[in-house]
Design a protein around this motif. Structure first.
Motif, PDB file in Angstrom:
ATOM      1  N   VAL A  10       0.868  -1.182   0.000  1.00  0.00           N
ATOM      2  CA  VAL A  10       0.000   0.000   0.000  1.00  0.00           C
ATOM      3  C   VAL A  10       0.903   1.230   0.000  1.00  0.00           C
ATOM      4  N   PHE A  11       0.754   2.050  -1.035  1.00  0.00           N
ATOM      5  CA  PHE A  11       1.514   3.296  -1.145  1.00  0.00           C
ATOM      6  C   PHE A  11       0.678   4.452  -0.634  1.00  0.00           C
ATOM      7  N   ARG A  12       1.264   5.263   0.229  1.00  0.00           N
ATOM      8  CA  ARG A  12       0.595   6.507   0.642  1.00  0.00           C
ATOM      9  C   ARG A  12       1.543   7.688   0.447  1.00  0.00           C
ATOM     10  N   PHE A  13       1.049   8.729  -0.235  1.00  0.00           N
ATOM     11  CA  PHE A  13       1.850   9.945  -0.386  1.00  0.00           C
ATOM     12  C   PHE A  13       1.783  10.762   0.902  1.00  0.00           C
ATOM     13  N   ILE A  14       2.870  11.466   1.216  1.00  0.00           N
ATOM     14  CA  ILE A  14       2.874  12.355   2.393  1.00  0.00           C
ATOM     15  C   ILE A  14       3.342  13.751   1.974  1.00  0.00           C
ATOM     16  N   ASP A  15       2.953  14.748   2.781  1.00  0.00           N
ATOM     17  CA  ASP A  15       3.290  16.125   2.379  1.00  0.00           C
ATOM     18  C   ASP A  15       4.692  16.506   2.845  1.00  0.00           C
ATOM     19  N   TYR A  16       5.656  15.777   2.354  1.00  0.00           N
ATOM     20  CA  TYR A  16       7.070  16.051   2.595  1.00  0.00           C
ATOM     21  C   TYR A  16       7.733  15.837   1.245  1.00  0.00           C
ATOM     22  N   SER A  17       8.259  16.906   0.654  1.00  0.00           N
ATOM     23  CA  SER A  17       8.584  16.847  -0.780  1.00  0.00           C
ATOM     24  C   SER A  17       9.932  17.426  -1.153  1.00  0.00           C
ATOM     25  N   ASP A  18      10.487  16.898  -2.245  1.00  0.00           N
ATOM     26  CA  ASP A  18      11.562  17.566  -2.969  1.00  0.00           C
ATOM     27  C   ASP A  18      10.898  18.592  -3.886  1.00  0.00           C
ATOM     28  N   THR A  19      11.710  19.504  -4.424  1.00  0.00           N
ATOM     29  CA  THR A  19      11.184  20.429  -5.436  1.00  0.00           C
ATOM     30  C   THR A  19      12.022  20.302  -6.699  1.00  0.00           C
ATOM     31  N   VAL A  20      11.340  20.146  -7.826  1.00  0.00           N
ATOM     32  CA  VAL A  20      12.018  20.057  -9.123  1.00  0.00           C
ATOM     33  C   VAL A  20      11.656  21.317  -9.909  1.00  0.00           C
TER      34      VAL A  20
END
Ligand SMILES: C[C@@](CO)(OP(=O)(O)O)[C@H](O)COP(=O)(O)OP(=O)(O)OC[C@H]1O[C@@H](n2ccc(N)nc2=O)[C@H](O)[C@@H]1O
Ligand SMILES: Nc1ncnc2c1ncn2[C@@H]1O[C@H](COP(=O)(O)OP(=O)(O)O)[C@@H](O)[C@H]1O
Length: 280
Positions: free
Chosen positions: A34-44
């Motif tokens: 199970v994949f869950r996205f979280i609000d911790y990000s790189d920026t491109v």
């Protein structure tokens, strides 16, 4: 002419559970996860070039630009679409590398999605997912854009709705190479196949890679033990990061505060969709 840069987020993921259910003829492992996205990000950040050159302006220490997943993703789309355009790339890393948080894969997915829009190459999402799979088993889900139950090597995806949750994520300070864990003789490769349902995932969470990683990397075990004081933590992907799911931001902040002297980490909200989903 000065280049115009556009900024795009590349979020981290957590594997809320991970079962190894078999092995393909080519040695790759069949999973249920199970994949869950979280609000911790790189920026491109991306700027279109008309000379066809693809260039990473700030390579990561230890990763030659030509091996960087952002550059490889841009080249793949360029070749596939036949566009004469190129791109300048700037990368701001925040997601720890080799932590099982999928940062490199997410960067690659964001490049595929964003350049497809900026170059106006109109490659369908499904095809972008197939291109992404050539770069890594984790790339397709970031292009799919929704939390998902995954089978195959992670590319057969079914959308999942997940409740609002907060996560304490700890980095035990070690780097775990994915290939080393999948090739271990300690790995259980025959977890009974089951159809996962959302309700089951909270009750029966486990990660089949965790036992292998903790036996080789005591620091991962120690971080899990610290979080066990507050609930039932789990390792994400092939490690090394571990996480605890919490019902509120307040609860997650409290737990993290007690451990932040000892560990690098962060608190993040679980997302309901990828931040680019629906907008690109
Ligand atoms: C374990 C997972 C779970 O989400 O996450 P991470 O810990 O990497 O974030 C993924 O399946 C990882 O995906 P990804 O990081 O893209 O791995 P890849 O680069 O494709 O594979 C690295 C190596 O791991 C092994 N591998 C990977 C995936 C898989 N299903 N079976 C494997 O046996 C292969 O030896 C492969 O050469
Ligand atoms: N843009 C990128 N960001 C992070 N890692 C990258 C990138 N490009 C290539 N890599 C390589 O991919 C490896 C795995 O990185 P990452 O995806 O962050 O971890 P994981 O697969 O554990 O989630 C790194 O150790 C690095 O050598």
């Amino acid at each position: 002419m000065t280049a115009v840069f556009h900024a795009y987020p590349a979020p981290a993921k957590l594997n809320l559970m991970l079962k190894v259910v078999g092995r393909r003829a080519d040695g790759y492992h069949l999973l249920e996860t199970v994949f869950r996205f979280i609000d911790y990000s790189d920026t491109v950040e991306l700027a279109v070039r008309d000379d066809g050159v693809i260039e990473l302006l700030n390579p990561i220490d230890g990763v030659p630009a030509e091996r960087d997943l952002t550059v490889r993703a841009a080249r793949l789309l360029q070749q596939h679409s036949g566009t004469p355009l190129g791109a300048s790339i700037r990368l701001t890393k925040r997601i720890p590398m080799g932590g099982g948080l999928g940062g490199g894969s997410s960067d690659a997915a964001t490049v595929l999605l964003a350049l497809n829009a900026l170059w106006q190459t109109a490659v369908p999402r499904e095809t972008l997912m197939q291109l992404g799979l050539k770069l890594g088993a984790d790339v397709p889900v970031f292009i799919f854009g929704r939390n998902a139950f995954a089978t195959g090597i992670g590319e057969e995806l079914t959308e999942l709705e997940l409740p609002e949750k907060w996560y304490v994520v700890l980095h035990p300070g070690v780097h775990v190479p994915t290939a080393e864990i999948f090739s271990s003789e300690l790995l259980t490769r025959d977890s009974g196949i089951s159809i996962m349902r959302i309700l089951e995932t909270t009750q029966q969470r486990r990660n089949d890679l965790q036992r292998v990683v903790t036996s080789k990397y005591p620091a991962v075990n120690e971080a899990l033990s610290e979080l066990e004081k507050y609930g039932s933590p789990l390792m994400t992907g092939s490690g090394s990061c571990v996480f605890l799911e919490c019902d509120s931001e307040n609860e997650a902040d409290k737990v993290y505060k007690t451990l932040s002297q000892k560990y690098n980490g962060f608190v993040a909200r679980g997302l309901s969709v990828h931040p680019l989903f629906g907008s690109i």
